[in-house]
Design a protein around this motif. Sequence first.
Motif, PDB file in Angstrom:
ATOM      1  N   ALA A   1      17.579 -64.371  23.134  1.00 15.43           N
ATOM      2  CA  ALA A   1      17.100 -65.018  21.906  1.00 15.43           C
ATOM      3  C   ALA A   1      18.226 -65.761  21.211  1.00 15.43           C
ATOM      4  CB  ALA A   1      16.495 -63.977  20.978  1.00 15.43           C
ATOM      5  N   ARG A   2      19.388 -65.135  21.162  1.00 12.29           N
ATOM      6  CA  ARG A   2      20.537 -65.796  20.523  1.00 12.29           C
ATOM      7  C   ARG A   2      20.907 -67.072  21.268  1.00 12.29           C
ATOM      8  NH1 ARG A   2      22.569 -60.485  20.695  1.00 12.29           N
ATOM      9  NH2 ARG A   2      24.257 -61.085  22.121  1.00 12.29           N
ATOM     10  N   GLU A   3      20.907 -67.018  22.573  1.00 10.25           N
ATOM     11  CA  GLU A   3      21.257 -68.196  23.371  1.00 10.25           C
ATOM     12  C   GLU A   3      20.230 -69.307  23.193  1.00 10.25           C
ATOM     13  OE1 GLU A   3      21.657 -66.654  27.315  1.00 10.25           O
ATOM     14  OE2 GLU A   3      23.717 -65.918  26.994  1.00 10.25           O
ATOM     15  N   ALA A   4      18.951 -68.910  23.064  1.00 11.05           N
ATOM     16  CA  ALA A   4      17.901 -69.909  22.860  1.00 11.05           C
ATOM     17  C   ALA A   4      18.087 -70.631  21.531  1.00 11.05           C
ATOM     18  CB  ALA A   4      16.527 -69.246  22.914  1.00 11.05           C
ATOM     19  N   PHE A   5      18.477 -69.880  20.490  1.00 13.40           N
ATOM     20  CA  PHE A   5      18.682 -70.521  19.195  1.00 13.40           C
ATOM     21  C   PHE A   5      19.944 -71.372  19.206  1.00 13.40           C
ATOM     22  CE2 PHE A   5      19.991 -70.374  14.623  1.00 13.40           C
ATOM     23  CZ  PHE A   5      18.988 -71.221  14.172  1.00 13.40           C
ATOM     24  N   THR A   6      20.963 -70.903  19.874  1.00 10.63           N
ATOM     25  CA  THR A   6      22.185 -71.700  19.999  1.00 10.63           C
ATOM     26  C   THR A   6      21.894 -73.018  20.709  1.00 10.63           C
ATOM     27  OG1 THR A   6      23.538 -69.693  20.065  1.00 10.63           O
ATOM     28  CG2 THR A   6      24.546 -71.709  20.885  1.00 10.63           C
TER      29      THR A   6
ATOM     30  N   GLU B   1      19.296 -74.681  20.432  1.00 14.17           N
ATOM     31  CA  GLU B   1      18.645 -75.564  19.462  1.00 14.17           C
ATOM     32  C   GLU B   1      19.654 -76.191  18.494  1.00 14.17           C
ATOM     33  OE1 GLU B   1      15.520 -76.452  19.210  1.00 14.17           O
ATOM     34  OE2 GLU B   1      14.590 -75.116  20.685  1.00 14.17           O
ATOM     35  N   GLY B   2      20.902 -75.719  18.556  1.00 12.19           N
ATOM     36  CA  GLY B   2      21.939 -76.258  17.686  1.00 12.19           C
ATOM     37  C   GLY B   2      22.366 -75.333  16.572  1.00 12.19           C
ATOM     38  N   GLY B   3      21.799 -74.124  16.537  1.00 11.70           N
ATOM     39  CA  GLY B   3      22.156 -73.167  15.503  1.00 11.70           C
ATOM     40  C   GLY B   3      23.280 -72.247  15.921  1.00 11.70           C
ATOM     41  N   LYS B   4      23.731 -71.440  14.980  1.00 11.52           N
ATOM     42  CA  LYS B   4      24.710 -70.401  15.263  1.00 11.52           C
ATOM     43  C   LYS B   4      23.979 -69.085  15.379  1.00 11.52           C
ATOM     44  CE  LYS B   4      26.523 -71.754  11.479  1.00 11.52           C
ATOM     45  NZ  LYS B   4      27.294 -71.847  10.219  1.00 11.52           N
ATOM     46  N   SER B   5      24.581 -68.119  16.064  1.00  6.60           N
ATOM     47  CA  SER B   5      23.893 -66.837  16.222  1.00  6.60           C
ATOM     48  C   SER B   5      24.893 -65.689  16.214  1.00  6.60           C
ATOM     49  CB  SER B   5      23.077 -66.809  17.515  1.00  6.60           C
ATOM     50  OG  SER B   5      23.910 -66.885  18.650  1.00  6.60           O
ATOM     51  N   VAL B   6      24.384 -64.534  15.761  1.00  6.24           N
ATOM     52  CA  VAL B   6      25.182 -63.311  15.742  1.00  6.24           C
ATOM     53  C   VAL B   6      24.293 -62.162  16.228  1.00  6.24           C
ATOM     54  CG1 VAL B   6      26.691 -64.080  13.873  1.00  6.24           C
ATOM     55  CG2 VAL B   6      24.577 -62.842  13.332  1.00  6.24           C
ATOM     56  N   ALA B   7      24.944 -61.061  16.588  1.00 10.85           N
ATOM     57  CA  ALA B   7      24.217 -59.935  17.171  1.00 10.85           C
ATOM     58  C   ALA B   7      23.821 -58.875  16.153  1.00 10.85           C
ATOM     59  CB  ALA B   7      25.044 -59.294  18.282  1.00 10.85           C
ATOM     60  N   THR B   8      24.513 -58.816  15.000  1.00 11.15           N
ATOM     61  CA  THR B   8      24.231 -57.764  14.020  1.00 11.15           C
ATOM     62  C   THR B   8      24.033 -58.362  12.627  1.00 11.15           C
ATOM     63  OG1 THR B   8      26.540 -57.361  13.434  1.00 11.15           O
ATOM     64  CG2 THR B   8      25.645 -56.147  15.330  1.00 11.15           C
ATOM     65  N   PRO B   9      23.152 -57.772  11.821  1.00 10.39           N
ATOM     66  CA  PRO B   9      22.933 -58.279  10.466  1.00 10.39           C
ATOM     67  C   PRO B   9      24.207 -58.302   9.618  1.00 10.39           C
ATOM     68  CG  PRO B   9      21.175 -56.777  11.087  1.00 10.39           C
ATOM     69  CD  PRO B   9      22.216 -56.688  12.165  1.00 10.39           C
ATOM     70  N   ALA B  10      25.096 -57.343   9.825  1.00 10.82           N
ATOM     71  CA  ALA B  10      26.325 -57.293   9.036  1.00 10.82           C
ATOM     72  C   ALA B  10      27.147 -58.569   9.169  1.00 10.82           C
ATOM     73  CB  ALA B  10      27.158 -56.082   9.449  1.00 10.82           C
ATOM     74  N   GLU B  11      26.987 -59.276  10.278  1.00 13.52           N
ATOM     75  CA  GLU B  11      27.730 -60.507  10.506  1.00 13.52           C
ATOM     76  C   GLU B  11      27.209 -61.682   9.686  1.00 13.52           C
ATOM     77  OE1 GLU B  11      28.992 -60.988  14.872  1.00 13.52           O
ATOM     78  OE2 GLU B  11      27.400 -59.478  14.990  1.00 13.52           O
ATOM     79  N   LEU B  12      26.144 -61.459   8.921  1.00 11.14           N
ATOM     80  CA  LEU B  12      25.603 -62.506   8.052  1.00 11.14           C
ATOM     81  C   LEU B  12      26.155 -62.388   6.632  1.00 11.14           C
ATOM     82  CD1 LEU B  12      21.864 -62.371   9.195  1.00 11.14           C
ATOM     83  CD2 LEU B  12      23.600 -64.045   9.888  1.00 11.14           C
TER      84      LEU B  12
ATOM     85  N   GLY C   1      10.220 -65.723  13.940  1.00 11.27           N
ATOM     86  CA  GLY C   1      11.570 -65.922  13.446  1.00 11.27           C
ATOM     87  C   GLY C   1      12.257 -67.113  14.089  1.00 11.27           C
ATOM     88  N   MET C   2      12.082 -67.262  15.395  1.00 10.77           N
ATOM     89  CA  MET C   2      12.686 -68.397  16.096  1.00 10.77           C
ATOM     90  C   MET C   2      12.113 -69.711  15.584  1.00 10.77           C
ATOM     91  SD  MET C   2      14.850 -69.423  18.429  1.00 10.77           S
ATOM     92  CE  MET C   2      15.145 -68.093  19.623  1.00 10.77           C
ATOM     93  N   GLY C   3      10.790 -69.753  15.424  1.00 11.68           N
ATOM     94  CA  GLY C   3      10.167 -70.970  14.919  1.00 11.68           C
ATOM     95  C   GLY C   3      10.655 -71.309  13.523  1.00 11.68           C
ATOM     96  N   THR C   4      10.720 -70.301  12.659  1.00 13.28           N
ATOM     97  CA  THR C   4      11.166 -70.526  11.284  1.00 13.28           C
ATOM     98  C   THR C   4      12.617 -70.965  11.237  1.00 13.28           C
ATOM     99  OG1 THR C   4       9.592 -68.878  10.450  1.00 13.28           O
ATOM    100  CG2 THR C   4      11.457 -69.442   9.028  1.00 13.28           C
ATOM    101  N   ALA C   5      13.469 -70.286  11.981  1.00 16.41           N
ATOM    102  CA  ALA C   5      14.888 -70.649  12.009  1.00 16.41           C
ATOM    103  C   ALA C   5      15.078 -72.074  12.521  1.00 16.41           C
ATOM    104  CB  ALA C   5      15.661 -69.658  12.874  1.00 16.41           C
ATOM    105  N   THR C   6      14.306 -72.446  13.534  1.00 19.10           N
ATOM    106  CA  THR C   6      14.405 -73.800  14.090  1.00 19.10           C
ATOM    107  C   THR C   6      13.942 -74.842  13.083  1.00 19.10           C
ATOM    108  OG1 THR C   6      14.047 -72.931  16.326  1.00 19.10           O
ATOM    109  CG2 THR C   6      13.671 -75.282  15.998  1.00 19.10           C
ATOM    110  N   ALA C   7      12.854 -74.535  12.363  1.00 17.28           N
ATOM    111  CA  ALA C   7      12.363 -75.469  11.348  1.00 17.28           C
ATOM    112  C   ALA C   7      13.400 -75.693  10.254  1.00 17.28           C
ATOM    113  CB  ALA C   7      11.060 -74.941  10.745  1.00 17.28           C
TER     114      ALA C   7
END
Length: 310
Positions: A43-48, A50-61, A20-26
Motif C-alpha cells: 500500500a505504501r509503495e502504491a501511494f508513493t 502516485e507521488g505521495g510520501k509514505s510511512v509505516a507507523t502513525p508516530a512518524e506523522l 484511504g488510498m482514494g482519499t489520500a490520492t484526491a
Amino acid sequence: MSERSQQALRIGVIGLGVMGMGTATALLQRGLNVTGCDISQAAREAFTAEGGKSVATPAELADCHIVLVVVVNGGQVEQVLFGEQGVVGHLAPDSLVMQCATVAPSQAKQLGERLAAEGLMMLDAPISGGAAKAKSGDLSVMASGSPEAFSYAQPVLDAMAAKVYRLGDAPGVGSSMKLVNQLLAGVHIATAAEAMALGIRMGLDPEVIFDVISHSAGNSWMFENRVPHILSGDYTPLSAVDIFVKDLNIVHQTGRELALTTPIAASALQLFTAASGAGFGREDDSAVIKVYQRLSGITLPEAANDACGG
C-alpha cells in the motif's frame, strides 16, 4: 486559509485501503502535501507511485497539522491514535484529527474528549460514497466538531468531498448520522441479494431482473451499484462482507444502548454473518447472495474467465 499556507499544510492519512488510498490520492492531486501511513508495504509503495510520501507507523506523522484516520474499525482507531506507535503523543498542540472510520457514536464522543485533553482538535467525520468517489474527491462527509475544527479542516474537506454536512459542534453527531446510513446500506444490499435470489429461483434471467428493477420503483442505489458485481460473477472486494458484519453490529449495539429495537437491521446482520461464516467475509459485500446459493442451490452468474474454464 491562504494559498501559501494551504501549500504549507501537512496532511497525514492513516490507512491506505480502498477508501484511504482514494482519499489520500484526491488530496494529493489537489496540491496538498500528503503523507500516507499503512502497515502494508504494498500500500505504501502504491501511494508513493502516485507521488505521495509514505510511512509505516502513525508516530512518524508527528509533523502533520491534520491527520485523517481511515481505518477499518474502532479497535484500529484506538491503536493508531493511542497505541504504542500511535500518533497522538507526537502531534503538536492544536493539531487536528479527522476521524473518518465508522465507529459507535459513544466511541466518537469519548475520542473527542480524550483528544481535547491532549490539546488536540477532533472532527468526527465519517465518509460515504465508495472507492470511485473517494479517488475523485466527491465523497459525502457527515461531520461534527467545533467551528475551529471545521475552519482548520476546510482545505482538506474541499479536496475530498462533494458534500460536507455540518451536523453539530461536538464529536458523536457525525458518527450517529453515519450509523443511519450504514443501517440503510446494509439492509439494501441484503435485500438486493434476496430479491435477485428469488428471481433466479423463479427462473428469471438475472440480467433482465436488473434491467427491469433498476428502472422501477423497487430500485435502490445499492441495488443498482452492487447487482452488477453479481451479474459479472466478480466479488473482488470494494467493500467487504465483514465491513457490514462490523457496521450492523454497531447498529445493534447502539440500539441496545438506546433501548430501540432494530429488527430489519438484525435480519441483515444475520445474513452478512452467515456469509462471513461460510468463508465469504473478505469478498465483496454483494457476496451475501452466496448464502442463498448454499441454501437453495441457485445458479449464479460466473466470471468470464471461470465460464471459459480459465
